[in-house]
Design an enzyme around this catalytic site. Sequence first.
Site, PDB file in Angstrom:
ATOM      1  N   ARG A  44      58.593  29.903  60.121  1.00  0.00           N
ATOM      2  CA  ARG A  44      59.984  29.829  60.552  1.00  0.00           C
ATOM      3  C   ARG A  44      60.072  30.246  62.013  1.00  0.00           C
ATOM      4  O   ARG A  44      59.123  30.826  62.551  1.00  0.00           O
ATOM      5  CB  ARG A  44      60.839  30.745  59.678  1.00  0.00           C
ATOM      6  CG  ARG A  44      60.937  30.265  58.223  1.00  0.00           C
ATOM      7  CD  ARG A  44      61.581  31.296  57.330  1.00  0.00           C
ATOM      8  NE  ARG A  44      61.607  30.833  55.937  1.00  0.00           N
ATOM      9  CZ  ARG A  44      61.779  31.626  54.891  1.00  0.00           C
ATOM     10  NH1 ARG A  44      61.933  32.930  55.061  1.00  0.00           N
ATOM     11  NH2 ARG A  44      61.781  31.120  53.673  1.00  0.00           N
ATOM     12  N   ARG A 137      73.919  36.249  55.012  1.00  0.00           N
ATOM     13  CA  ARG A 137      72.857  35.771  55.903  1.00  0.00           C
ATOM     14  C   ARG A 137      73.140  34.355  56.410  1.00  0.00           C
ATOM     15  O   ARG A 137      72.744  33.995  57.516  1.00  0.00           O
ATOM     16  CB  ARG A 137      71.504  35.765  55.173  1.00  0.00           C
ATOM     17  CG  ARG A 137      70.935  37.139  54.859  1.00  0.00           C
ATOM     18  CD  ARG A 137      69.620  36.964  54.110  1.00  0.00           C
ATOM     19  NE  ARG A 137      68.993  38.229  53.775  1.00  0.00           N
ATOM     20  CZ  ARG A 137      67.870  38.329  53.063  1.00  0.00           C
ATOM     21  NH1 ARG A 137      67.261  37.233  52.626  1.00  0.00           N
ATOM     22  NH2 ARG A 137      67.355  39.510  52.803  1.00  0.00           N
ATOM     23  N   ARG A 148      67.366  31.786  44.159  1.00  0.00           N
ATOM     24  CA  ARG A 148      66.984  33.133  44.576  1.00  0.00           C
ATOM     25  C   ARG A 148      67.702  34.194  43.742  1.00  0.00           C
ATOM     26  O   ARG A 148      67.120  35.211  43.364  1.00  0.00           O
ATOM     27  CB  ARG A 148      67.282  33.329  46.067  1.00  0.00           C
ATOM     28  CG  ARG A 148      66.542  34.503  46.675  1.00  0.00           C
ATOM     29  CD  ARG A 148      66.723  34.542  48.171  1.00  0.00           C
ATOM     30  NE  ARG A 148      66.039  33.461  48.852  1.00  0.00           N
ATOM     31  CZ  ARG A 148      64.729  33.453  49.137  1.00  0.00           C
ATOM     32  NH1 ARG A 148      63.967  34.472  48.775  1.00  0.00           N
ATOM     33  NH2 ARG A 148      64.186  32.438  49.767  1.00  0.00           N
TER      34      ARG A 148
END
Length: 372
Positions: A44, A137, A148
Site C-alpha cells: 500500500r 478510517r 472484517r
Amino acid sequence: MSGPRPVVLSGPSGAGKSTLMKKLMKDHESIFGFSVSHTTRNPRPGEEDGKDYHYTTREAMQEKIDNGEFIENAEFSGNMYGTSKAAIEDVRAQNIICILDVDIQGVNRIKETDLNPIYISIQPPSMEILEKRLRDRQTETEESLEKRLEAARIDMELSMEPGVFDVVIINDDLERAYEELKVILSEEIQKVEEANKSKSGPRPVVLSGPSGEEKSTLIKKLMKDHEGIFGFSLSHTTRSPRPGEEDGKDYHYITREAMQEKIDNGEFIENAEFSGTMYGTSKAAIEDVKAHNIICILDVDIQGVNRIKETDLNPIYISIQPPSMEILPGVFDVVIINDDLERAYEELKDVLSERFAQEKFMLGGAQKEKRD
C-alpha cells in the site's frame, strides 16, 4: 530456537494492536524486534518491502510453506499472510524479544509448535466501538468492512475461550492498555536488559596478518605487559596438538564432526579451513573473555575478518603486515607495518591506548585503576 521468549500479539483490526506494538518498540528500541510477515498482496502507499511486510508471489510463498519454512500462515480476502521461521530467528539472534502479529488462526497454529511465546490478545470494548473505529478510517468498501467485522466477531468470541491466550487486554483507553501491556512483559524486558548488561564491555580487537611468529609474538608481549587488560579468544581447531601445546591454552582441540555440528548450530562467529584443518572462533570464547570486562583479542585470517564484518561484534580491526605486502583498502581500521618488532609493538600500544581512551582502558594506567 534460542533467545528470549517471543510475544504473540493478536486481535481484530481496529482494536489498537498495531498502535500499541509500535509504541512498545519505540519506547524499548533495544528490547523488542518485529517479526516481519510475508504476504502476497501488493504494497500500500508508504509501505516498504522488508519493513512492513516481505512482499512475495503466491507461488513463491506456497513453495516455502510446502517446504516447512513457515510457523503459521493464513488467507484473508484472497491474500496469503504468514510468519516464517527465518523472520523469527533474525530477531531472536539479536537476543531481543521477537513480536509476532498474527490472527486467531495463526495463534492456534503456533500452539502446535515448540515456539513457547507469551500469547496476548488486544480486544476492543465492544463490536459497536470497533465498527465506529473502522468506519472512521474510510479506507474500505462496505463489503470489505462487513468481512472484517465478521472476522472480528469470531476473533472476540474465540479469544475469550479458556487457555487460548495468557492475557486479554481490553483497549478502552490506549494509555491504560499500554501500561497493562508493559506490566505483562516487564519480566521478559528485565531478562533481556540483564543479559545485555552481562554482554557489555570494551570492544574486541581483531588482529590479522600473514602466518608467522611475529604477530603471535606481539600478541603474547601485549598480554604479558598488560596482564588483566587483555584476554585472548581461544580458537577451535580440528588439528592435533603440536609438541608443547595444551588444550584450552593454545587451542580448543576438537573433532571435525563436533566442530561442524557447532558451526551448523550457529555457535561460531567465523570459521575457515586451511590445509585440510578447520579453524574457528566461537561466540562462547569471546563472551568468556568479555564477561571479565577485559579487551578480547581475536587472531584471525583475512577470510575470518570478512566474516566478522557481517556480524554485530563491532571490533577494532588491526592488520600486522611485513613491509612488502599489499593491503586491501578499507578492510582494517589500522595497518601496522612490522619492519621492526619493537617499533611495531609501540605503535600497537599507541593505537589501542587511543582507541580505548574513552572506555578508561588506557594501557599503562588501567591495571592500577583495576586494583584501586
